[in-house]
Design an enzyme around this catalytic site. Structure first.
Site, PDB file in Angstrom:
ATOM      1  N   CYS A   8      -2.742  11.166   9.596  1.00 44.99           N
ATOM      2  CA  CYS A   8      -3.839  10.498  10.313  1.00 44.99           C
ATOM      3  C   CYS A   8      -4.295  11.350  11.504  1.00 44.99           C
ATOM      4  CB  CYS A   8      -3.335   9.127  10.765  1.00 44.99           C
ATOM      5  SG  CYS A   8      -4.368   8.276  11.958  1.00 44.99           S
TER       6      CYS A   8
ATOM      7  N   CYS B 219      -4.381   9.626  14.831  1.00 45.32           N
ATOM      8  CA  CYS B 219      -3.000   9.413  15.295  1.00 45.32           C
ATOM      9  C   CYS B 219      -2.473  10.672  15.968  1.00 45.32           C
ATOM     10  CB  CYS B 219      -2.088   9.066  14.124  1.00 45.32           C
ATOM     11  SG  CYS B 219      -2.498   7.527  13.277  1.00 45.32           S
TER      12      CYS B 219
END
Length: 108
Positions: free
Chosen positions: A31, A34
């Site tokens: 991600c 992230c």
């Protein structure tokens, strides 16, 4: 110091039984947002040392982590959840500023 990496087997002990507020960063290695949050979360862990606990949980690392994320209603990552006295009190989704995280935790 940086955020503490935990797995589902330590969640109750570290997060729910903490006598301090806990920020949990539910994330995954694939991600991009992230990964953008990683340094912010680590910096926050340094800033809050002694006042609150900051932990990261890679939701894809184990099946138990994945299940724990589902149990906690995590549908989008990064998902940053604040727990106090073993209960969720706030959450933010997506890339956030350190200031937003401090406000969410009522610590800044």
């Amino acid at each position: 110091m940086s955020a503490l990496h935990i797995n589902a087997d330590k969640f109750d002990e570290v997060v729910l039984n903490s006598d301090k507020p806990v920020l949990v960063d539910f994330w995954a290695t694939w991600c991009s947002p992230c990964r953008m949050m990683g340094p912010v979360v680590d910096e926050l862990a340094d800033d809050l040392d002694g006042k609150a606990l900051v932990v990261k949980m890679d939701i894809d690392e184990t099946d138990a982590n994945k299940n724990l994320a589902i149990e906690n209603g995590v549908q989008t990552i990064p998902c940053l959840v604040c727990f106090k006295n073993g209960h969720e009190v706030n959450r933010l989704i997506g890339v956030q500023s350190k200031q937003n995280l401090l406000k969410m935790m009522d610590l800044g």
